[in-house]
Design a protein around this motif. Structure first.
Motif, mmCIF file in Angstrom:
data_model
loop_
_atom_site.group_PDB
_atom_site.id
_atom_site.type_symbol
_atom_site.label_atom_id
_atom_site.label_comp_id
_atom_site.label_asym_id
_atom_site.label_seq_id
_atom_site.Cartn_x
_atom_site.Cartn_y
_atom_site.Cartn_z
ATOM 1 N N SER A 409 20.304 20.693 78.504
ATOM 2 C CA SER A 409 19.588 19.419 78.395
ATOM 3 C C SER A 409 19.696 18.851 76.985
ATOM 4 C CB SER A 409 18.119 19.604 78.774
ATOM 5 O OG SER A 409 17.466 20.478 77.853
ATOM 6 N N LEU A 410 19.834 19.731 75.989
ATOM 7 C CA LEU A 410 20.022 19.267 74.622
ATOM 8 C C LEU A 410 21.342 18.505 74.491
ATOM 9 C CD1 LEU A 410 18.844 19.355 71.730
ATOM 10 C CD2 LEU A 410 20.130 21.464 71.382
ATOM 11 N N VAL A 411 22.387 19.018 75.154
ATOM 12 C CA VAL A 411 23.673 18.315 75.150
ATOM 13 C C VAL A 411 23.537 16.951 75.819
ATOM 14 C CG1 VAL A 411 26.048 18.387 76.003
ATOM 15 C CG2 VAL A 411 24.982 20.461 75.102
ATOM 16 N N ALA A 412 22.788 16.907 76.931
ATOM 17 C CA ALA A 412 22.577 15.625 77.619
ATOM 18 C C ALA A 412 21.853 14.627 76.720
ATOM 19 C CB ALA A 412 21.791 15.867 78.906
ATOM 20 N N ILE A 413 20.897 15.117 75.931
ATOM 21 C CA ILE A 413 20.174 14.222 75.011
ATOM 22 C C ILE A 413 21.112 13.688 73.941
ATOM 23 C CG2 ILE A 413 18.385 14.158 73.231
ATOM 24 C CD1 ILE A 413 16.801 16.141 74.916
ATOM 25 N N TYR A 414 21.961 14.562 73.399
ATOM 26 C CA TYR A 414 22.910 14.113 72.375
ATOM 27 C C TYR A 414 23.810 13.000 72.919
ATOM 28 C CZ TYR A 414 21.698 18.136 69.418
ATOM 29 O OH TYR A 414 21.039 19.048 68.631
ATOM 30 N N ARG A 415 24.295 13.180 74.132
ATOM 31 C CA ARG A 415 25.207 12.178 74.695
ATOM 32 C C ARG A 415 24.479 10.911 75.127
ATOM 33 N NH1 ARG A 415 29.218 16.327 78.016
ATOM 34 N NH2 ARG A 415 30.623 16.702 76.241
ATOM 35 N N ARG A 416 23.233 11.049 75.568
ATOM 36 C CA ARG A 416 22.475 9.870 75.986
ATOM 37 C C ARG A 416 22.195 8.959 74.791
ATOM 38 N NH1 ARG A 416 17.163 11.709 77.707
ATOM 39 N NH2 ARG A 416 18.412 12.871 79.242
ATOM 40 N N TYR A 417 21.945 9.561 73.635
ATOM 41 C CA TYR A 417 21.613 8.785 72.442
ATOM 42 C C TYR A 417 22.811 8.679 71.493
ATOM 43 C CZ TYR A 417 16.713 8.981 73.790
ATOM 44 O OH TYR A 417 15.529 8.843 74.464
ATOM 45 N N SER A 418 24.006 8.767 72.028
ATOM 46 C CA SER A 418 25.197 8.641 71.199
ATOM 47 C C SER A 418 25.220 7.275 70.527
ATOM 48 C CB SER A 418 26.451 8.824 72.063
ATOM 49 O OG SER A 418 27.615 8.661 71.281
ATOM 50 N N GLY A 419 25.390 7.268 69.217
ATOM 51 C CA GLY A 419 25.335 6.031 68.458
ATOM 52 C C GLY A 419 23.940 5.624 68.052
ATOM 53 N N ASN A 420 22.933 6.288 68.591
ATOM 54 C CA ASN A 420 21.541 5.978 68.259
ATOM 55 C C ASN A 420 20.720 7.261 68.218
ATOM 56 O OD1 ASN A 420 19.286 4.429 67.680
ATOM 57 N ND2 ASN A 420 18.817 4.039 69.834
ATOM 58 N N LEU A 421 21.249 8.265 67.510
ATOM 59 C CA LEU A 421 20.613 9.585 67.480
ATOM 60 C C LEU A 421 19.259 9.570 66.786
ATOM 61 C CD1 LEU A 421 23.746 11.770 66.688
ATOM 62 C CD2 LEU A 421 22.392 11.853 68.782
ATOM 63 N N VAL A 422 18.977 8.528 66.033
ATOM 64 C CA VAL A 422 17.702 8.470 65.313
ATOM 65 C C VAL A 422 16.529 8.492 66.282
ATOM 66 C CG1 VAL A 422 16.313 7.103 63.705
ATOM 67 C CG2 VAL A 422 18.790 7.230 63.412
ATOM 68 N N ASN A 423 16.728 7.973 67.471
ATOM 69 C CA ASN A 423 15.661 7.903 68.477
ATOM 70 C C ASN A 423 15.693 9.075 69.459
ATOM 71 O OD1 ASN A 423 14.807 5.388 67.429
ATOM 72 N ND2 ASN A 423 16.369 4.317 68.644
ATOM 73 N N SER A 424 16.459 10.092 69.178
ATOM 74 C CA SER A 424 16.622 11.196 70.133
ATOM 75 C C SER A 424 15.521 12.243 70.049
ATOM 76 C CB SER A 424 17.972 11.884 69.906
ATOM 77 O OG SER A 424 18.029 12.459 68.601
ATOM 78 N N GLU A 425 14.646 12.152 69.045
ATOM 79 C CA GLU A 425 13.543 13.101 68.841
ATOM 80 C C GLU A 425 14.049 14.549 68.753
ATOM 81 O OE1 GLU A 425 10.635 12.562 71.840
ATOM 82 O OE2 GLU A 425 10.039 10.560 71.156
ATOM 83 N N THR A 426 15.173 14.723 68.102
ATOM 84 C CA THR A 426 15.717 16.053 67.824
ATOM 85 C C THR A 426 15.826 16.229 66.313
ATOM 86 O OG1 THR A 426 18.012 15.256 67.897
ATOM 87 C CG2 THR A 426 17.036 16.052 69.976
ATOM 88 N N GLU A 427 16.044 17.453 65.891
ATOM 89 C CA GLU A 427 16.252 17.694 64.467
ATOM 90 C C GLU A 427 17.552 17.064 63.992
ATOM 91 O OE1 GLU A 427 14.336 19.136 62.137
ATOM 92 O OE2 GLU A 427 12.740 19.278 63.636
ATOM 93 N N PHE A 428 18.526 16.987 64.903
ATOM 94 C CA PHE A 428 19.811 16.394 64.529
ATOM 95 C C PHE A 428 19.682 14.898 64.276
ATOM 96 C CE2 PHE A 428 24.272 15.192 64.956
ATOM 97 C CZ PHE A 428 24.894 16.238 64.286
ATOM 98 N N ALA A 429 18.569 14.297 64.679
ATOM 99 C CA ALA A 429 18.356 12.872 64.427
ATOM 100 C C ALA A 429 18.282 12.567 62.933
ATOM 101 C CB ALA A 429 17.071 12.413 65.116
ATOM 102 N N LYS A 430 18.022 13.566 62.100
ATOM 103 C CA LYS A 430 17.953 13.377 60.650
ATOM 104 C C LYS A 430 19.331 13.352 59.997
ATOM 105 C CE LYS A 430 13.622 16.006 60.611
ATOM 106 N NZ LYS A 430 12.938 17.225 60.119
ATOM 107 N N CYS A 431 20.386 13.488 60.811
ATOM 108 C CA CYS A 431 21.727 13.643 60.250
ATOM 109 C C CYS A 431 22.168 12.386 59.488
ATOM 110 C CB CYS A 431 22.718 13.955 61.376
ATOM 111 S SG CYS A 431 24.288 14.617 60.787
#
Length: 577
Positions: A409-431
């Motif tokens: 599901s983490l992979v699905a979140i990354y792909r769903r918010y591709s180009g807009n990771l800031v709104n993904s509510e993951t730690e990777f959003a800080k990238c």
């Protein structure tokens, strides 16, 4: 002659009348007798004579006094032993805390213990005395444990390590059922076994000698748990194979937590970037751990930013599950770390600081640390479950499935918010934010020379992050989806696996029942290195099958009763509200 003075006088009277020589009374006998009877010497002799005639027995008085003192000392020693027992059960350092704790107990109102410590010249609080008393407690408790283990079937747990002097040794633990009914399963630490060699044969022989020395029958081993190295878990000549030869009914259980840690360790071979992350985190920890001056600079800069002064968490090289806390601390103090490295390098120009800063500002390394913060969360939840004292391994497949689902599901979140990771509510959003910080702190000519100039968070995920997650999922599936058939059959006893409809109950668990009946209801013959071990069946197969079939009916009835009680409680609560 005066018999009182003669028999009970002192030797000082060398030539006294009435004592050493007779006296003629003459014409004034009364005056001479009164004069002698009033003398100090005569009175002293009469006093000694009176004491000699009394019923007081000096030896008996000494015995009574010694008995009273012994009783008082024993009472104080009992309290000291109880204090030591408490310290040990609390897992405190005995040599450092025992004396302080005993004195504390004495000062809160334990009168006899306080009197013993204040008046006695021997208080038994020295390190040697405490060590001797701890050994006495150990011997006493061990006798109780060995009496409880006598003739019982048990599980054997062992793990090899090295002590402070680099000597190889193995810790041995035993788990067995309790006869008193207070605890269903109890765990006993049996001690350490010194190993001359690290071979499977030497380890097995040392274990057998150790257990036989404590009068524990190795043929009663029913389960054995070791780590996943080939020496311990080898199916051909490993320790588990040799234990199975001694006790053919023993079932081997590989340490699941060790297997989970190896899943991440195996990824390093396919993703060398993980090794770079490990090197960076470890070098950063060493930088502040072994230099109080540099650590003071780091804490001061954190205080300037208005943050609590924290230290860098160590990431263990052999335990990748510890990297979650280290990675989270690295990200939470990233800007402070950069400012600290810049300040230290500007003052001392050390090449080591320059190298660490170059790694810390590497976008690939920073992105990998952010990725670890996300993927290690579900993995650590599984690890904590495996570290619980009483793990229900029949529920392990469900726990593994939850972990795998979280990763996918983490992979699905990354792909769903591709180009807009800031709104993904993951730690990777800080990238994105950290990449901008790196660009601002890196000189233009250096950025032009770096290979990851055009690296973006989405590009990193597609090239490295998502493939790494899929590889981790595959590693976990390979590690946990292949279990011993006998162990899997015990899932029959898990109430969560019961069917919802009573009509499905006759067919429930029949395959597991047949597996258990075939294993425990038939004799075993095991051949290893030309030696044959023959043991009879542990149980009657017909009786075992009958009891197992009746057990599933009882399990179903208990689950239905518990569910109805739960419904009644919820109805009562709802009506009251």
């Amino acid at each position: 002659m005066c018999k009182h003075c003669e028999l009970f006088g002192t030797t000082a009277a060398a030539d006294k009348p009435f004592v050493k020589r007779g006296v003629q009374l003459g014409t004034h006998p009364t005056r001479k007798l009164l004069s002698h009877s009033n003398s100090k010497y005569h009175k002293f002799s009469v006093e000694r004579y009176t004491l000699a005639k009394s019923s007081i027995n000096v030896y008996r008085q000494l015995q009574i006094k010694d008995a009273h003192k012994k009783a008082s000392n024993r009472s104080a020693l009992k309290k000291i032993f109880k204090c030591l027992d408490f310290v040990i059960k609390q897992k405190w350092a005995v040599t450092e805390n025992a004396e302080k704790f005993i004195k504390f107990v004495a000062n809160i109102g334990v009168v006899d213990l306080q009197a013993f410590l204040s008046s006695s010249s021997v208080t038994y609080l020295s390190s040697s005395s405490i060590t001797e008393m701890v050994m006495c407690l150990s011997d006493y408790l061990e006798r109780e444990v060995l009496t409880d283990l006598s003739g019982k079937e048990f599980s054997l747990l062992a793990d090899e390590s090295s002590d402070i002097s680099n000597r190889s040794q193995m810790s041995v633990m035993i788990r067995c059922g309790s006869a008193d009914g207070i605890e269903s399963v109890r765990t006993f630490f049996m001690g350490f076994v010194q190993l001359e060699k690290g071979t499977a044969e030497c380890i097995t022989n040392s274990l057998e000698t150790f257990l036989l020395g404590k009068n524990i029958n190795v043929a009663n081993i029913r389960f054995s748990g070791f780590d996943g190295c080939n020496t311990m878990s080898g199916v051909q000549k490993g320790v588990q194979r040799r234990v199975q030869h001694v006790s053919p009914f023993s079932v081997y259980i590989n340490c699941r937590n060790h297997r989970l840690a190896l899943c991440l360790a195996h990824l390093i071979k396919r993703f060398p970037l993980l090794q770079d992350v490990d090197t960076t985190l470890l070098s950063l920890w060493k930088l502040f751990e072994f230099s109080p001056q540099k650590l003071a600079v780091f804490k001061h800069i954190q205080a300037v930013y208005g943050k609590d002064p924290l230290t860098i968490t160590r990431a263990a090289a052999t335990r990748w599950l510890s990297h979650l806390q280290a990675s989270a601390r690295f990200i939470s103090r990233y800007v402070c770390i950069l400012d600290t490295l810049d300040a230290i390098y500007a003052e001392k120009r050390e090449p080591e600081i320059r190298g660490i800063r170059q790694n810390v500002t590497d976008k690939n390394i920073v992105a990998t640390v952010l990725l670890l913060c996300d993927i290690l969360k579900p993995v650590n939840m599984l690890s904590l479950y495996l570290q619980e004292e009483n793990v229900n391994f029949t529920s392990l497949p469900e726990r593994v499935k939850v972990t795998i689902d979280s990763l996918t599901s983490l992979v699905a979140i990354y792909r769903r918010y591709s180009g807009n990771l800031v709104n993904s509510e993951t730690e990777f959003a800080k990238c994105d934010q950290l990449f901008l910080e790196i660009d601002d702190r890196t000189a233009l000519e250096r950025r032009m020379r770096q290979n990851n100039l055009d690296l973006t968070p989405d590009a990193f995920l597609e090239e490295t992050g998502i493939p790494l997650v899929y590889e981790l999922v595959q590693e976990i599936e390979d590690a946990f989806n292949h279990g011993d058939p006998v162990l899997n059959a015990f899932g029959f006893f898990n109430p969560q696996n019961l069917p919802e409809n009573v009509s499905d109950l006759p067919e429930y668990g029949n395959a597991s029942i047949q597996r258990l009946v075939a294993f425990y209801g038939s004799p075993k013959t095991d051949i290893f290195n030309g030696h044959t071990t023959n043991v009879p069946a542990l149980m009657n197969p017909v009786q075992l099958e009958t009891e197992l079939k009746s057990v599933k009916v009882q399990l179903y009835m208990l689950s239905v009763i518990d569910f109805k009680i739960f419904e009644m409680l919820m109805y009562t609560l709802h009506s009251q509200v």
